[in-house]
Write an enzyme that holds these catalytic residues in place. Structure first.
Site, PDB file in Angstrom:
ATOM      1  N   ARG A 144     -10.238  -8.779  -3.379  1.00 50.32           N
ATOM      2  CA  ARG A 144      -9.409  -9.965  -3.544  1.00 50.32           C
ATOM      3  C   ARG A 144      -8.683  -9.871  -4.885  1.00 50.32           C
ATOM      4  O   ARG A 144      -9.247  -9.392  -5.875  1.00 50.32           O
ATOM      5  CB  ARG A 144     -10.264 -11.238  -3.532  1.00 50.32           C
ATOM      6  CG  ARG A 144     -10.886 -11.539  -2.188  1.00 50.32           C
ATOM      7  CD  ARG A 144      -9.845 -12.127  -1.242  1.00 50.32           C
ATOM      8  NE  ARG A 144     -10.419 -12.459   0.048  1.00 50.32           N
ATOM      9  CZ  ARG A 144     -10.342 -11.678   1.120  1.00 50.32           C
ATOM     10  NH1 ARG A 144      -9.733 -10.513   1.029  1.00 50.32           N
ATOM     11  NH2 ARG A 144     -10.871 -12.054   2.264  1.00 50.32           N
TER      12      ARG A 144
ATOM     13  N   HIS B   6     -10.077   6.214  12.971  1.00 51.25           N
ATOM     14  CA  HIS B   6     -10.438   6.538  14.347  1.00 51.25           C
ATOM     15  C   HIS B   6     -10.284   5.303  15.208  1.00 51.25           C
ATOM     16  O   HIS B   6     -10.436   4.171  14.739  1.00 51.25           O
ATOM     17  CB  HIS B   6     -11.894   7.021  14.440  1.00 51.25           C
ATOM     18  CG  HIS B   6     -12.141   8.354  13.822  1.00 51.25           C
ATOM     19  ND1 HIS B   6     -11.882   9.529  14.477  1.00 51.25           N
ATOM     20  CD2 HIS B   6     -12.612   8.699  12.607  1.00 51.25           C
ATOM     21  CE1 HIS B   6     -12.194  10.546  13.694  1.00 51.25           C
ATOM     22  NE2 HIS B   6     -12.643  10.076  12.544  1.00 51.25           N
TER      23      HIS B   6
ATOM     24  N   SER C  50     -14.867   3.336  -9.960  1.00 52.38           N
ATOM     25  CA  SER C  50     -15.843   4.145  -9.232  1.00 52.38           C
ATOM     26  C   SER C  50     -16.367   3.407  -8.002  1.00 52.38           C
ATOM     27  O   SER C  50     -16.419   2.180  -7.964  1.00 52.38           O
ATOM     28  CB  SER C  50     -17.016   4.493 -10.145  1.00 52.38           C
ATOM     29  OG  SER C  50     -16.585   5.286 -11.234  1.00 52.38           O
TER      30      SER C  50
ATOM     31  N   ASP D  27      -0.097  13.359 -14.249  1.00 49.07           N
ATOM     32  CA  ASP D  27      -1.212  12.700 -14.961  1.00 49.07           C
ATOM     33  C   ASP D  27      -2.125  11.921 -14.027  1.00 49.07           C
ATOM     34  O   ASP D  27      -2.581  10.821 -14.345  1.00 49.07           O
ATOM     35  CB  ASP D  27      -0.666  11.775 -16.052  1.00 49.07           C
ATOM     36  CG  ASP D  27       0.189  12.520 -17.064  1.00 49.07           C
ATOM     37  OD1 ASP D  27      -0.334  13.443 -17.710  1.00 49.07           O
ATOM     38  OD2 ASP D  27       1.392  12.197 -17.186  1.00 49.07           O
TER      39      ASP D  27
ATOM     40  N   ALA E  39     -14.804  -1.590  -9.836  1.00 45.00           N
ATOM     41  CA  ALA E  39     -15.795  -0.713  -9.224  1.00 45.00           C
ATOM     42  C   ALA E  39     -16.413  -1.371  -8.003  1.00 45.00           C
ATOM     43  O   ALA E  39     -16.714  -2.562  -7.996  1.00 45.00           O
ATOM     44  CB  ALA E  39     -16.883  -0.368 -10.240  1.00 45.00           C
TER      45      ALA E  39
ATOM     46  N   THR F 102      -8.789  -3.380   1.723  1.00 48.00           N
ATOM     47  CA  THR F 102      -8.373  -3.372   3.121  1.00 48.00           C
ATOM     48  C   THR F 102      -6.967  -3.903   3.322  1.00 48.00           C
ATOM     49  O   THR F 102      -6.423  -3.799   4.412  1.00 48.00           O
ATOM     50  CB  THR F 102      -9.336  -4.220   3.969  1.00 48.00           C
ATOM     51  OG1 THR F 102      -9.305  -5.576   3.502  1.00 48.00           O
ATOM     52  CG2 THR F 102     -10.760  -3.687   3.874  1.00 48.00           C
ATOM     53  N   LYS F 103      -6.371  -4.518   2.281  1.00 48.25           N
ATOM     54  CA  LYS F 103      -5.032  -5.097   2.382  1.00 48.25           C
ATOM     55  C   LYS F 103      -4.192  -4.670   1.183  1.00 48.25           C
ATOM     56  O   LYS F 103      -4.723  -4.340   0.123  1.00 48.25           O
ATOM     57  CB  LYS F 103      -5.107  -6.635   2.417  1.00 48.25           C
ATOM     58  CG  LYS F 103      -5.876  -7.182   3.615  1.00 48.25           C
ATOM     59  CD  LYS F 103      -5.153  -6.864   4.918  1.00 48.25           C
ATOM     60  CE  LYS F 103      -5.958  -7.346   6.113  1.00 48.25           C
ATOM     61  NZ  LYS F 103      -5.324  -6.914   7.386  1.00 48.25           N
TER      62      LYS F 103
ATOM     63  N   ARG G  13      -6.333 -11.871 -10.522  1.00 51.84           N
ATOM     64  CA  ARG G  13      -5.338 -12.380 -11.455  1.00 51.84           C
ATOM     65  C   ARG G  13      -4.231 -11.350 -11.608  1.00 51.84           C
ATOM     66  O   ARG G  13      -4.329 -10.232 -11.093  1.00 51.84           O
ATOM     67  CB  ARG G  13      -5.953 -12.682 -12.833  1.00 51.84           C
ATOM     68  CG  ARG G  13      -6.535 -11.467 -13.548  1.00 51.84           C
ATOM     69  CD  ARG G  13      -7.186 -11.844 -14.871  1.00 51.84           C
ATOM     70  NE  ARG G  13      -7.810 -10.711 -15.528  1.00 51.84           N
ATOM     71  CZ  ARG G  13      -7.197  -9.895 -16.375  1.00 51.84           C
ATOM     72  NH1 ARG G  13      -5.917 -10.114 -16.685  1.00 51.84           N
ATOM     73  NH2 ARG G  13      -7.832  -8.884 -16.937  1.00 51.84           N
TER      74      ARG G  13
END
Length: 557
Positions: A184, A118, A146, A86, A164, A169-170, A187
């Site tokens: 970030r 890279h 999106s 799914d 969206a 990055t973490k 909640r």
């Protein structure tokens, strides 16, 4: 000749309609599309009722689609891609590199999951840089909106929602609702919108004042219940055996709450008993009744005597004295032997153990310097910090790796112990403080360790101390750190047992003092409360400041 139906484009862009609305001709065309994938160079496995758009550029090394999963129009899919059931790769989405999706992962249009990277070294043109790949892992029941970008090396936990346009990055823990660039955590998805926020600093200040008055008034009572007149020693709590650590905890608690020594002995008597515990040959302190400890390959061995380097040393320091002898087990450590031992410590799966060893070794080196001699053999102390700097992970700021069983618990708890005895004690800046804060805040939301009834003094201390320490170097995510500290502060104050102090709290493996109030829990929670309050900005109202193991300043040279 078969002409394409207007519905062909509909299914390309809305493949969820295919199973219920496709004609026999369209089903046959999809079957041929999938057969072409099987004849390509990559390894392909497709579950039941999958759909792959004709216009999608699908050139995988590995493609495993679970049942009822689809790849929609104009998607670009390469590399090693594995999905559960799914899962949806919507129109114009890019999924490249090594990407693993759990069950029920929905990926919005125009999103990119880039499970490779890279290099950027200045000695090569960009187009000649080597490609690296750590991979992306996404858990079950995740909605990625999106125009999101997820970069290599990221793990997104189960049940997350990514807004969206986010750039992830973490790592994100399970149940996160996250957005922004960089993303970030906003909640917990299980929390209702508008959930109650932590108390304001002024309200916390009043709670702290009341707590401090109560704790000082009851300090003698809680010390009395741990004193054993028959042995002349302290136990952690009634019904337990006397320990060296209990005596040291009593000294720290009395210093914090009474500004004096525990009343059962005079200051010279406390001093004499603690100094007499040290083994002259090694400089280590065994537990009561235990034989003199043998040094490990590069310093203190495992066991109680490793922590006694900290607790006895700082108890003596609070009493205005120091060890009677150098810690010879560390003074004789050469730089080469130390570096070899650091490389052999169990960083991968037991980072707490490794960090605790560094804490003990560095603290012994500190006491040796305080005594006016050499910390260790020439160059060993410098080798310690050189090794730590070159082995810190720039992605996490830490040493060690997460484990499947406990997540980041070992890493974060080991980080506290390691940095307490090294960088913090010697007054040196830690490497990668922003990454440390990211790692610690992510860990602090792990429900395995930080839900009501599960957290304990060790786990909370090992979050708040790194946040406090790194805040000396950066303001990164300061508001989130203060909010976490404020929420934990109110909960911590409610743990006080009248006349008995604090309980340590439950541990997953059943070790440690447990929930019953005692000296260890009290000593640790008093320090934790100060650190939490200082991060919030209200520590001054407590009227005490840790001066022992958990002192905020570097130790005196």
């Amino acid at each position: 000749m078969n002409h394409p139906s207007p519905d062909d484009g509909l299914f390309e862009h809305c493949p969820w309609l295919f199973a219920g609305q496709a004609s026999e001709r369209q089903r046959a065309a999809q079957e041929q599309r999938q057969k072409r994938l099987f004849t390509g160079p990559g390894e392909v496995r497709l579950g039941e009722d999958c759909f792959v758009a004709e216009s999608a550029a699908v050139h995988p090394d590995v493609l495993h689609l679970g049942d009822r999963s689809y790849i929609a129009a104009q998607a670009y899919v390469t590399g090693e891609i594995r999905t559960g059931a799914d899962c949806t790769v919507n129109p114009f989405t890019v999924v490249r590199g090594t990407v693993t999706l759990g069950d029920g992962v929905r990926i919005g249009a125009h999103t990119a999951l880039l499970g490779f990277n890279h290099g950027s070294a200045p000695d090569l043109p960009v187009h000649r840089q080597p490609v690296t790949c750590r991979g992306i892992t996404v858990g079950d029941d995740v909605w990625i909106g999106s125009h999101v970008v997820v970069v290599d090396g990221v793990t997104i936990g189960d049940h997350c929602v990514i807004g969206a346009g986010a750039v992830v990055t973490k790592d994100l823990p399970a149940w996160s609702v996250a957005a922004g660039n960089p993303a970030r955590r906003l909640r917990d998805r299980r929390e209702p919108r508008g959930a109650q926020r932590p108390a304001r600093p002024e309200a916390l200040a009043e709670e702290l004042r009341a707590f401090a008055r109560t704790a000082r008034a009851q300090a003698t009572d809680l010390l009395d219940r741990s004193w054993r007149p028959d042995t002349g020693r302290y136990a952690d709590r009634p019904g337990t055996a006397p320990t060296v650590r209990a005596h040291c905890d009593a000294v720290e608690i009395a210093d914090l709450l009474l500004g004096d020594v525990p009343p059962h002995l005079t200051a010279p008597e406390h001093l004499e008993r603690l100094r007499a515990l040290q083994d002259p040959a090694t400089g280590l302190v065994p537990e009561y009744g235990a034989p003199a400890p043998l040094p490990g390959p590069a310093g203190p061995p495992d066991g109680d005597c490793a922590y006694h380097v900290l607790c006895v040393g700082y108890a003596l320091d609070l009493l205005g004295s120091s060890f009677a002898h150098p810690v010879h087990a560390v003074r004789t450590t050469t730089a080469g032997r130390l570096v070899r031992h650091l490389g052999e410590l169990p960083w991968t799966d037991r980072a707490w153990h490794a960090g605790a060893w560094v804490d003990s070794w560095a603290t012994a080196a500190h006491w040796n310097l305080r005594a006016g001699g050499e910390a260790a053999a020439p160059g060993a102390l410098e080798a310690l910090f050189g090794w730590l700097h070159t082995h810190a992970d720039p992605w996490t700021g830490m040493w060690g790796s997460p484990t499947r069983e406990s997540g980041r618990l070992q890493m974060v708890n080991g980080y506290y112990r390691l940095t307490r005895g090294s960088f913090a004690q010697f007054g040196l800046p830690v490497p990668y403080p922003e990454r440390v804060i990211d790692t610690v805040l992510d860990h602090a939301r792990d429900p395995r360790h930080f839900t009501p009834g599960r957290d304990n003094a060790c786990n909370v201390l090992d979050v708040i101390h790194p946040l406090w320490l790194c805040a000396r170097q950066t303001t990164h995510r300061g508001e989130e750190a203060r909010a976490w500290a404020a929420s934990r502060l109110s909960a911590a104050l409610g743990r006080w047992h009248p006349g008995q102090g604090f309980g340590f709290g439950p541990t997953s493996d059943g070790t440690g003092p447990g929930r019953e109030p005692g000296l260890q829990g009290t000593e640790m929670w008093l320090a934790i409360i100060w650190l939490l309050a200082d991060v919030v900005g209200v520590a001054d109202v407590l009227g005490y400041r840790p001066r022992g193991i958990h002192r905020p300043e570097p130790a005196k040279a």
